[in-house]
Motif scaffolding. Structure first.
Motif, PDB file in Angstrom:
ATOM      1  N   GLU A   1       1.032  -1.177   0.014  1.00  0.00           N
ATOM      2  CA  GLU A   1      -0.155  -0.064  -0.107  1.00  0.00           C
ATOM      3  C   GLU A   1       0.924   0.820   0.180  1.00  0.00           C
ATOM      4  OE1 GLU A   1      -0.427  -2.781   1.973  1.00  0.00           O
ATOM      5  OE2 GLU A   1      -2.253  -3.516   1.399  1.00  0.00           O
ATOM      6  N   GLU A   2       2.107   0.783   0.531  1.00  0.00           N
ATOM      7  CA  GLU A   2       2.552   2.350   0.627  1.00  0.00           C
ATOM      8  C   GLU A   2       3.496   2.474  -0.390  1.00  0.00           C
ATOM      9  OE1 GLU A   2       4.189   2.337   4.859  1.00  0.00           O
ATOM     10  OE2 GLU A   2       5.155   1.239   4.520  1.00  0.00           O
ATOM     11  N   LYS A   3       3.812   1.911  -0.752  1.00  0.00           N
ATOM     12  CA  LYS A   3       4.579   1.603  -2.323  1.00  0.00           C
ATOM     13  C   LYS A   3       3.407   2.097  -3.602  1.00  0.00           C
ATOM     14  CE  LYS A   3       8.198  -2.399  -1.588  1.00  0.00           C
ATOM     15  NZ  LYS A   3       8.757  -3.518  -2.611  1.00  0.00           N
ATOM     16  N   LYS A   4       2.491   1.609  -3.481  1.00  0.00           N
ATOM     17  CA  LYS A   4       1.212   2.345  -4.617  1.00  0.00           C
ATOM     18  C   LYS A   4       1.046   4.214  -4.185  1.00  0.00           C
ATOM     19  CE  LYS A   4      -2.932   1.364  -5.759  1.00  0.00           C
ATOM     20  NZ  LYS A   4      -4.323   0.190  -5.482  1.00  0.00           N
ATOM     21  N   HIS A   5       1.142   3.959  -3.012  1.00  0.00           N
ATOM     22  CA  HIS A   5       0.746   5.337  -2.812  1.00  0.00           C
ATOM     23  C   HIS A   5       1.987   6.473  -3.005  1.00  0.00           C
ATOM     24  CE1 HIS A   5      -0.195   8.509  -0.404  1.00  0.00           C
ATOM     25  NE2 HIS A   5       0.337   9.018   0.013  1.00  0.00           N
ATOM     26  N   MET A   6       3.172   5.901  -3.076  1.00  0.00           N
ATOM     27  CA  MET A   6       5.002   6.505  -3.707  1.00  0.00           C
ATOM     28  C   MET A   6       4.751   6.507  -5.000  1.00  0.00           C
ATOM     29  SD  MET A   6       7.726   7.618  -3.197  1.00  0.00           S
ATOM     30  CE  MET A   6       8.096   7.552  -1.989  1.00  0.00           C
ATOM     31  N   GLU A   7       4.493   5.768  -6.314  1.00  0.00           N
ATOM     32  CA  GLU A   7       4.094   5.663  -7.464  1.00  0.00           C
ATOM     33  C   GLU A   7       2.494   6.654  -7.240  1.00  0.00           C
ATOM     34  OE1 GLU A   7       2.902   1.787  -8.808  1.00  0.00           O
ATOM     35  OE2 GLU A   7       4.541   0.584  -8.009  1.00  0.00           O
ATOM     36  N   MET A   8       1.591   6.548  -6.992  1.00  0.00           N
ATOM     37  CA  MET A   8       0.771   8.125  -7.059  1.00  0.00           C
ATOM     38  C   MET A   8       1.205   9.175  -6.733  1.00  0.00           C
ATOM     39  SD  MET A   8      -1.830   9.804  -5.226  1.00  0.00           S
ATOM     40  CE  MET A   8      -1.960   9.329  -4.410  1.00  0.00           C
ATOM     41  N   ILE A   9       1.632   9.404  -5.719  1.00  0.00           N
ATOM     42  CA  ILE A   9       2.103  10.755  -5.848  1.00  0.00           C
ATOM     43  C   ILE A   9       3.165  11.198  -6.503  1.00  0.00           C
ATOM     44  CG2 ILE A   9       1.677  10.792  -3.115  1.00  0.00           C
ATOM     45  CD1 ILE A   9       4.410  10.243  -2.192  1.00  0.00           C
ATOM     46  N   LYS A  10       4.524  10.414  -6.784  1.00  0.00           N
ATOM     47  CA  LYS A  10       4.827  10.445  -8.747  1.00  0.00           C
ATOM     48  C   LYS A  10       4.745  10.394  -9.912  1.00  0.00           C
ATOM     49  CE  LYS A  10       9.024   8.239  -6.704  1.00  0.00           C
ATOM     50  NZ  LYS A  10       9.782   7.564  -6.582  1.00  0.00           N
ATOM     51  N   ALA A  11       2.949  10.171  -9.769  1.00  0.00           N
ATOM     52  CA  ALA A  11       2.487  10.755 -11.298  1.00  0.00           C
ATOM     53  C   ALA A  11       2.299  12.080 -10.941  1.00  0.00           C
ATOM     54  CB  ALA A  11       1.415   9.389 -11.377  1.00  0.00           C
ATOM     55  N   GLU A  12       1.582  12.250  -9.485  1.00  0.00           N
ATOM     56  CA  GLU A  12       1.137  13.584  -9.749  1.00  0.00           C
ATOM     57  C   GLU A  12       1.780  14.362  -9.980  1.00  0.00           C
ATOM     58  OE1 GLU A  12      -1.913  14.436  -5.574  1.00  0.00           O
ATOM     59  OE2 GLU A  12       0.146  14.938  -5.468  1.00  0.00           O
ATOM     60  N   PHE A  13       2.716  14.587  -9.336  1.00  0.00           N
ATOM     61  CA  PHE A  13       4.339  15.287  -9.194  1.00  0.00           C
ATOM     62  C   PHE A  13       4.707  15.465 -11.079  1.00  0.00           C
ATOM     63  CE2 PHE A  13       8.454  16.008  -9.562  1.00  0.00           C
ATOM     64  CZ  PHE A  13       9.039  17.561  -8.543  1.00  0.00           C
ATOM     65  N   TYR A  14       4.590  14.417 -12.159  1.00  0.00           N
ATOM     66  CA  TYR A  14       4.861  15.042 -12.712  1.00  0.00           C
ATOM     67  C   TYR A  14       3.948  15.194 -13.716  1.00  0.00           C
ATOM     68  CZ  TYR A  14       8.750  11.597 -11.095  1.00  0.00           C
ATOM     69  OH  TYR A  14      10.095  10.800 -10.305  1.00  0.00           O
ATOM     70  N   GLN A  15       2.649  15.023 -13.319  1.00  0.00           N
ATOM     71  CA  GLN A  15       1.549  15.927 -13.836  1.00  0.00           C
ATOM     72  C   GLN A  15       1.772  17.199 -14.094  1.00  0.00           C
ATOM     73  OE1 GLN A  15      -2.211  14.338 -12.519  1.00  0.00           O
ATOM     74  NE2 GLN A  15      -3.710  15.507 -14.427  1.00  0.00           N
ATOM     75  N   LEU A  16       2.224  17.744 -12.889  1.00  0.00           N
ATOM     76  CA  LEU A  16       1.912  19.469 -12.330  1.00  0.00           C
ATOM     77  C   LEU A  16       3.274  19.992 -12.805  1.00  0.00           C
ATOM     78  CD1 LEU A  16       1.298  18.929  -8.236  1.00  0.00           C
ATOM     79  CD2 LEU A  16      -0.003  19.895 -10.505  1.00  0.00           C
TER      80      LEU A  16
END
Length: 362
Positions: free
Chosen positions: A66-81
């Protein structure tokens, strides 16, 4: 429930100050109403980096799916920004990615990225100005020798004045017992305000006035494990509890002084604080969320006297009546020295003050 809280908060924030005519007479208003404390029970969460995960290598090895999935999500969010042109000028380090994990909503993560970007721009501007105006700073052996002597002598003077203050000066208590009710952002704010407070302590130790004697109490479960002290140590890696300019203890102020000598400070109190009322207690909290009357409720539950600072006694205060911890400490110190709210208001931030009678435009 939230509508009721919002109305209560609006009434408290925007009520007009009472028109005291005689400033010298310290008016006090007594209230016979009781207050039933309904605290929001919120347990603290695990902050990254912690004792288990200290870097990205530990994260890849020990983190849960779950923590790794959350890290992937915030990285994708950062690259989108970044693709939108907002934060393409910053490159997060491994430690910054771990800290970024602590923010639970997109809005708080965006604010965290803005702070990182602002610090990077300030640092780049300082380096540019230093290269253009001052050039590289080169210390000769003699200059380095005298600089080290001066620093050593200054530290010895500060330690000596602090030791005298612990014996001769009345303390100011900083209550760290609210750490489990603060989220990551709020603990960061508290730590930053305490770092500024340490600067005030050093200034008082080399001044001709009295030296600040501050005690951090309720540092549970221990001084080293308290979330606020632990964050403080991570900001300054070489710092230990023994190196702090304050006394840190897991004991309560009730274990150190009798109740009759203690006064809990709260912006929700009815009566003003005067230096002869007793030893002040400051709650180490910030006013970010609607967690109102925490300090008032704790003082009431422990049957302590509750007072508020006389910041609106001599001038109009605009906005929230709550102050940052460093401003509260500075204001108390000036008030204890001068016993004059007019002089103590110099410690208040300028945004809180405004002329009562502004000049007319010609």
């Amino acid at each position: 429930m939230w509508t009721t809280r919002l109305i209560q908060r609006s009434v408290r924030l925007f009520r007009s100050p009472m028109p005291w005519n005689n400033v010298q007479s310290w008016p006090k208003v007594f209230s016979t109403s009781t207050f039933s404390l309904k605290e929001e029970e919120r347990k603290g969460r695990t902050f990254y980096p912690d004792d288990r995960i200290k870097n990205m290598e530990d994260f890849e090895r020990l983190a849960t799916p779950e923590e790794k999935k959350h890290m992937e999500m915030i990285k994708a969010e950062f690259y989108q920004l970044c693709s939108r042109g907002n934060f393409q000028d910053i490159d997060l380090t491994e430690m910054q990615w771990l800290k970024h994990m602590n923010y639970e909503t997109k809005a708080t993560r965006v604010r965290h990225l803005k702070r990182i970007l602002r610090k990077a721009l300030i640092q780049a501007r300082k380096e540019l100005v230093g290269q253009k105006e001052r050039g590289p700073l080169v210390y000769t052996e003699s200059r380095r020798f005298f600089r080290d002597i001066f620093s050593f002598t200054e530290n010895q003077i500060i330690q000596s004045r602090l030791a005298q203050a612990m014996m001769l000066e009345d303390p100011i208590f900083m209550d760290l017992g609210f750490a489990d009710k603060l989220d990551y952002d709020e603990i960061e704010d508290v730590v930053n305000q305490l770092m500024i407070t340490f600067g005030l302590i050093r200034e008082s130790a080399i001044s001709t006035e009295s030296t600040l004697n501050i005690i951090f109490c309720n540092a549970t479960p221990s001084p080293e494990e308290n979330p606020i002290i632990r964050r403080l140590m991570k900001n300054v890696p070489d710092l230990t509890v023994g190196d702090l300019l304050v006394t840190v203890t897991e004991k309560s102020y009730l274990d150190l002084y009798p109740k009759k000598d203690l006064v809990y400070l709260s912006p929700d109190a009815k009566e003003y604080y005067h230096p002869d009322d007793g030893i002040p207690i400051i709650g180490a909290i910030v006013d970010r969320r609607t967690m109102t009357k925490l300090s008032y409720g704790k003082g009431h539950s422990q049957k302590l006297r509750i007072r508020r600072l006389p910041i609106d006694l001599v001038d109009t205060i605009y906005g929230n009546k709550s102050l940052a911890l460093n401003h509260v400490v500075d204001y108390l110190h000036r008030l204890q020295i001068t016993w004059d709210p007019e002089q103590a208001k110099e410690a208040l931030p300028k945004r809180k003050l405004k002329e009562k009678f502004p000049r007319k435009r010609k």
